[in-house]
Design a protein around this motif. Structure first.
Motif, mmCIF file in Angstrom:
data_model
loop_
_atom_site.group_PDB
_atom_site.id
_atom_site.type_symbol
_atom_site.label_atom_id
_atom_site.label_comp_id
_atom_site.label_asym_id
_atom_site.label_seq_id
_atom_site.Cartn_x
_atom_site.Cartn_y
_atom_site.Cartn_z
ATOM 1 N N PRO A 51 0.891 -1.176 0.170
ATOM 2 C CA PRO A 51 0.043 0.065 -0.068
ATOM 3 C C PRO A 51 0.875 1.241 0.026
ATOM 4 O O PRO A 51 0.538 2.285 -0.477
ATOM 5 C CB PRO A 51 -0.836 -0.158 1.321
ATOM 6 C CG PRO A 51 -0.939 -1.494 1.618
ATOM 7 C CD PRO A 51 0.346 -2.103 0.990
ATOM 8 N N THR B 163 -3.737 -6.887 -1.212
ATOM 9 C CA THR B 163 -5.028 -7.121 -1.456
ATOM 10 C C THR B 163 -5.359 -7.095 -2.938
ATOM 11 O O THR B 163 -6.675 -7.400 -3.146
ATOM 12 C CB THR B 163 -5.904 -6.213 -0.701
ATOM 13 O OG1 THR B 163 -5.371 -4.889 -1.464
ATOM 14 C CG2 THR B 163 -5.382 -5.898 0.773
ATOM 15 N N CYS B 164 -4.408 -7.211 -3.724
ATOM 16 C CA CYS B 164 -4.792 -7.432 -5.206
ATOM 17 C C CYS B 164 -5.442 -6.464 -5.550
ATOM 18 O O CYS B 164 -6.650 -6.670 -6.356
ATOM 19 C CB CYS B 164 -5.272 -8.848 -5.421
ATOM 20 S SG CYS B 164 -4.313 -10.071 -4.985
ATOM 21 N N THR B 165 -5.496 -5.206 -5.576
ATOM 22 C CA THR B 165 -6.395 -3.932 -5.942
ATOM 23 C C THR B 165 -5.616 -3.062 -6.962
ATOM 24 O O THR B 165 -4.448 -2.849 -6.728
ATOM 25 C CB THR B 165 -6.963 -3.184 -4.915
ATOM 26 O OG1 THR B 165 -5.844 -2.929 -3.929
ATOM 27 C CG2 THR B 165 -7.735 -3.919 -4.049
ATOM 28 N N THR B 166 -6.236 -2.413 -7.873
ATOM 29 C CA THR B 166 -5.568 -1.356 -8.547
ATOM 30 C C THR B 166 -5.670 0.076 -7.958
ATOM 31 O O THR B 166 -6.808 0.226 -7.563
ATOM 32 C CB THR B 166 -6.113 -1.384 -9.984
ATOM 33 O OG1 THR B 166 -5.877 -2.604 -10.535
ATOM 34 C CG2 THR B 166 -5.645 -0.255 -10.714
ATOM 35 N N LEU B 167 -4.585 0.678 -7.413
ATOM 36 C CA LEU B 167 -4.778 2.011 -6.874
ATOM 37 C C LEU B 167 -5.054 3.192 -7.994
ATOM 38 O O LEU B 167 -5.761 3.930 -7.658
ATOM 39 C CB LEU B 167 -3.746 2.516 -6.096
ATOM 40 C CG LEU B 167 -3.164 1.073 -4.946
ATOM 41 C CD1 LEU B 167 -2.034 1.597 -4.377
ATOM 42 C CD2 LEU B 167 -4.252 1.358 -3.814
ATOM 43 N N GLN C 120 -0.835 0.937 -14.783
ATOM 44 C CA GLN C 120 -1.735 0.922 -13.456
ATOM 45 C C GLN C 120 -0.864 0.629 -12.232
ATOM 46 O O GLN C 120 0.342 -0.042 -12.532
ATOM 47 C CB GLN C 120 -2.808 -0.062 -13.567
ATOM 48 C CG GLN C 120 -2.445 -1.503 -13.768
ATOM 49 C CD GLN C 120 -3.553 -2.618 -13.846
ATOM 50 O OE1 GLN C 120 -4.551 -2.156 -13.612
ATOM 51 N NE2 GLN C 120 -3.461 -3.660 -14.333
ATOM 52 N N ILE D 45 -0.338 -1.067 -8.911
ATOM 53 C CA ILE D 45 -1.041 -2.197 -8.292
ATOM 54 C C ILE D 45 -0.521 -2.347 -6.743
ATOM 55 O O ILE D 45 0.712 -2.476 -6.412
ATOM 56 C CB ILE D 45 -0.986 -3.381 -9.173
ATOM 57 C CG1 ILE D 45 -1.301 -3.224 -10.465
ATOM 58 C CG2 ILE D 45 -1.521 -4.672 -8.594
ATOM 59 C CD1 ILE D 45 -0.796 -4.316 -11.472
ATOM 60 N N GLU D 46 -1.525 -2.686 -5.966
ATOM 61 C CA GLU D 46 -1.074 -3.256 -4.444
ATOM 62 C C GLU D 46 -1.452 -4.721 -4.566
ATOM 63 O O GLU D 46 -2.534 -5.364 -4.477
ATOM 64 C CB GLU D 46 -2.049 -2.574 -3.470
ATOM 65 C CG GLU D 46 -1.415 -2.764 -2.140
ATOM 66 C CD GLU D 46 -2.750 -2.969 -1.126
ATOM 67 O OE1 GLU D 46 -2.440 -3.873 -0.136
ATOM 68 O OE2 GLU D 46 -3.862 -2.309 -1.316
ATOM 69 N N ASP D 47 -0.353 -5.467 -4.324
ATOM 70 C CA ASP D 47 -0.378 -6.959 -4.412
ATOM 71 C C ASP D 47 -0.648 -7.675 -3.067
ATOM 72 O O ASP D 47 -1.132 -8.737 -3.192
ATOM 73 C CB ASP D 47 0.952 -7.623 -4.762
ATOM 74 C CG ASP D 47 1.227 -7.225 -6.213
ATOM 75 O OD1 ASP D 47 0.216 -7.243 -7.160
ATOM 76 O OD2 ASP D 47 2.563 -6.886 -6.785
#
Length: 118
Positions: A28, A51-55, A45, A47-49
């Motif tokens: 994060p 929680t596997c979300t695209t910031l 993009q 990416i925060e790995d």
């Protein structure tokens, strides 16, 4: 003959991608910035790995940019602005299996010039 060359080219990129991704991971505080380039446009993009979300994301097609160095610089500026708006100053660069020259290098340089430490 072209099919054989294309399969080899894609296989080599997949090997490079796997090798690079084994070493870096986004958090994060320091997300992974991944780039994808096609013959027509460039996408990126953050990416925060964990929680596997695209910031944050930047789409060269939506911005009307081509897949050249000038388009990569504009895309890097757009992504840097959206990252700064979220308070992110530091990131890891994932070249996604591409060689670090041309469009990929221009994109990374644009991120650095706009205040994102890679």
């Amino acid at each position: 003959m072209k099919e054989v060359i294309l399969k080899r080219k894609l296989a080599l990129r997949a090997k490079r991608k796997k090798r690079v991704r084994a070493k870096i991971s986004g958090t994060p505080e320091c997300p992974r910035i991944s780039i994808f380039k096609s013959n027509r446009t460039v996408y990126a993009q953050a990416i925060e790995d964990v929680t596997c979300t695209t910031l944050a994301a930047a789409d060269g097609k939506k911005l009307g940019l081509k897949s050249n160095k000038e388009g990569a610089v504009a895309l890097g500026q757009a992504l840097a602005q959206s990252l700064k708006a979220k308070g992110i100053e530091k990131a890891k660069f994932d070249r996604n299996g591409y060689l670090y020259h041309g469009v990929v290098a221009s994109f990374a340089d644009a991120l650095r010039e706009n205040g994102i430490a890679l």
